[in-house]
Design an enzyme around this catalytic site. Structure first.
Site, short mmCIF file in Angstrom:
data_model
loop_
_atom_site.label_atom_id
_atom_site.label_comp_id
_atom_site.label_asym_id
_atom_site.label_seq_id
_atom_site.Cartn_x
_atom_site.Cartn_y
_atom_site.Cartn_z
N CYS A 128 0.80 -1.25 0.10
CA CYS A 128 0.09 -0.12 0.01
C CYS A 128 0.89 1.43 0.04
O CYS A 128 0.21 2.24 -0.67
CB CYS A 128 -0.93 -0.17 1.23
SG CYS A 128 -0.16 -0.10 2.81
N LYS A 201 -5.69 -8.59 11.88
CA LYS A 201 -5.41 -7.26 11.72
C LYS A 201 -6.77 -6.72 11.27
O LYS A 201 -7.26 -7.25 10.06
CB LYS A 201 -4.42 -6.70 10.40
CG LYS A 201 -4.39 -5.55 10.01
CD LYS A 201 -3.30 -5.26 9.35
CE LYS A 201 -3.29 -3.69 8.81
NZ LYS A 201 -2.13 -3.35 7.68
N ARG A 211 -1.65 6.54 7.79
CA ARG A 211 -1.71 6.82 6.36
C ARG A 211 -1.30 8.24 6.06
O ARG A 211 -1.10 8.28 4.75
CB ARG A 211 -3.40 6.32 5.75
CG ARG A 211 -3.70 5.12 5.99
CD ARG A 211 -4.97 4.73 5.93
NE ARG A 211 -5.33 3.14 6.11
CZ ARG A 211 -6.58 2.66 6.19
NH1 ARG A 211 -7.52 3.46 5.77
NH2 ARG A 211 -6.58 1.45 6.33
N ARG A 223 -10.68 -0.79 3.06
CA ARG A 223 -9.89 -2.03 3.07
C ARG A 223 -10.50 -3.21 3.47
O ARG A 223 -10.20 -4.29 4.04
CB ARG A 223 -8.62 -1.94 3.93
CG ARG A 223 -7.55 -0.95 3.42
CD ARG A 223 -6.18 -1.21 3.83
NE ARG A 223 -5.29 -0.21 3.89
CZ ARG A 223 -4.74 0.73 2.86
NH1 ARG A 223 -5.16 0.29 1.59
NH2 ARG A 223 -3.90 1.62 3.23
N GLU A 239 -7.89 -16.83 11.73
CA GLU A 239 -6.62 -15.98 11.00
C GLU A 239 -5.49 -16.48 11.72
O GLU A 239 -4.41 -16.78 10.88
CB GLU A 239 -6.84 -14.33 11.03
CG GLU A 239 -7.73 -14.11 10.02
CD GLU A 239 -7.38 -14.08 8.52
OE1 GLU A 239 -6.15 -14.49 8.49
OE2 GLU A 239 -8.24 -13.71 7.99
N LYS A 254 -3.71 -6.37 15.76
CA LYS A 254 -3.79 -5.14 15.49
C LYS A 254 -4.98 -4.51 15.19
O LYS A 254 -5.60 -4.82 14.24
CB LYS A 254 -2.64 -4.67 14.24
CG LYS A 254 -2.78 -3.43 13.93
CD LYS A 254 -1.72 -3.27 12.63
CE LYS A 254 -1.85 -1.81 12.05
NZ LYS A 254 -1.50 -2.00 10.55
C1 PBG Z 1 0.23 -1.31 5.83
C2 PBG Z 1 0.21 -0.99 7.37
C3 PBG Z 1 -0.64 -0.16 8.07
C4 PBG Z 1 -0.28 -0.16 9.19
C5 PBG Z 1 0.67 -0.83 9.41
N1 PBG Z 1 1.11 -1.58 8.14
C6 PBG Z 1 -1.89 0.60 7.36
C7 PBG Z 1 -2.99 0.20 6.99
O1 PBG Z 1 -3.37 -1.26 6.93
O2 PBG Z 1 -3.63 1.01 6.36
C8 PBG Z 1 -1.00 0.91 10.24
C9 PBG Z 1 -0.04 1.27 11.43
C10 PBG Z 1 -0.61 2.52 12.54
O3 PBG Z 1 -2.07 2.89 12.11
O4 PBG Z 1 0.11 2.81 13.12
N2 PBG Z 1 -0.54 -2.38 5.75
ZN ZN Z 2 -0.90 -2.28 3.16
#
Ligand code: PBG
Ligand code: ZN
Length: 329
Positions: A128, A201, A211, A223, A239, A254
């Site tokens: 991403c 996640k 972001r 997402r 998962e 997360k």
């Molecule tokens: C990438 C990723 C994200 C985060 C860690 N790796 C963002 C997302 O999935 O949009 C989020 C970390 C944060 O908010 O501190 N996939």
């Molecule tokens: Zn990502």
């Protein structure tokens, strides 16, 4: 019958063990230590850049010529593990900077490996930050195509390994990603590189400030078709089970703070180390309230990190790592 309060004989008095700091320290059940923490670090192209993320005061995008100072500060404070996120110069449909041997992250790994031999370098493996559409994979017909994406994650993980990374952390919630990356690493003699899976996640609005930091907001849609529904916990166990079977070495939950129950459930079901990601929105909320004088930022930070350990996390990825280090051993 009325209780005679004045002559009541209390046998059990929990307050005996709370009378001063000394006894409280003796019976404390949970401690956050320096060894628990991983600091996220944002690396951007260009020179002479230390750009503060407006929604994350105290957190910066660093260019490679400047990040050394930050890493030295971390090491001096006892924070010796980082997870790197890259902000490339060019983004395209397949996120090609993410698997280029001279991509921003590959350069960063080589630079840090050389200059900080005692630093433990983890990389986030996802598309991403590198795709022009901002999604975590390759788009086919307005959807992230799972199995096409796997091939790119494999290339990305191998390029990090070739550059000298210590551990990879796939974060895109693609089915089969752990197995794909494990097999690829093993085939190229990187069998000693562990995988920390962002296994559980959620599609969370707590990622908003990240972001901005990683310049990775999706340009269309959201997402929810790959990250999990915040309402589900048994699905999270599924998962985790899958990623354990695919060869993950560490399982991550997360976000962390709104998901402490999930951390506790995952901890019960596996003997692998459990990590949690104290995400950007969790950081920003504390910073914002502290800046207004509404809470004591330092105390709330330490209480929050403690709650994550208490829930069962062995490892915490947190933007507070450097700030918290002063208070930890
Ligand atoms: C990438 C990723 C994200 C985060 C860690 N790796 C963002 C997302 O999935 O949009 C989020 C970390 C944060 O908010 O501190 N996939
Ligand atoms: Zn990502």
């Amino acid at each position: 019958m009325a209780i005679d309060l004045e002559h009541r004989q209390l046998i059990v008095r929990p307050r005996r063990l709370r009378r001063n700091a000394n006894i409280r320290g003796l019976v404390r059940e949970t401690r956050v230590t320096l060894d628990d923490l991983i600091m996220p670090v944002f690396i951007t192209v260009g020179k002479n850049k230390k750009h503060e993320i407006s929604s994350m005061p105290g957190i910066y995008q660093w260019s490679l010529d400047k990040v050394g100072h930050h890493i030295a500060d971390l090491m001096n404070a006892g924070i010796t593990r980082v997870i790197l996120f890259g902000i490339p110069g060019e983004k395209d449909a397949t996120g090609s900077d993410s698997y280029n041997e001279n991509g921003i992250i590959q350069q960063a790994i080589r630079f840090l490996r050389k200059n900080f031999p005692d630093l433990y370098i983890i990389t986030d493996v996802c598309m991403c930050e590198y795709t022009d559409h901002g999604h975590c994979g390759i788009i086919h017909e307005n959807d992230v195509h799972n199995d096409t994406t796997l091939g790119y994650l494999e290339k990305q993980a191998l390029s990090h390994a070739a550059a000298g990374v210590d551990m990879v952390a796939p974060s895109g919630m693609m089915d089969g990603a752990i197995e794909t990356i494990r097999l690829a690493l093993d085939e190229y003699d990187f069998e000693n590189i562990p995988i920390m899976s962002y296994a559980v996640k959620y599609a969370s609005s707590y990622y908003g400030p990240f972001r901005e930091a990683a310049e990775s907001a999706p340009q269309f849609g959201d997402r929810q078709a790959y990250q999990m529904d915040p309402a589900n916990v048994r699905e999270g166990l599924k998962e985790a089970e899958l990623d354990i079977a695919e060869g993950a070495d560490i399982i991550m939950v997360k976000p962390a703070l709104a998901y402490l129950d999930v951390i506790a459930r995952v901890k019960e079901m596996t003997s692998l180390p459990v990590a949690c990601y104290n995400v950007s929105g969790e950081y920003s909320m504390i910073k914002a309230a502290a800046a207004k004088g509404w809470i004591d930022g330092t105390k709330v930070m330490l209480e929050t990190l403690t709650s994550m350990k208490r829930a069962g996390a062995d490892i915490i990825l947190t933007y507070f790592a450097l700030e918290a280090a002063k208070f930890l051993k």
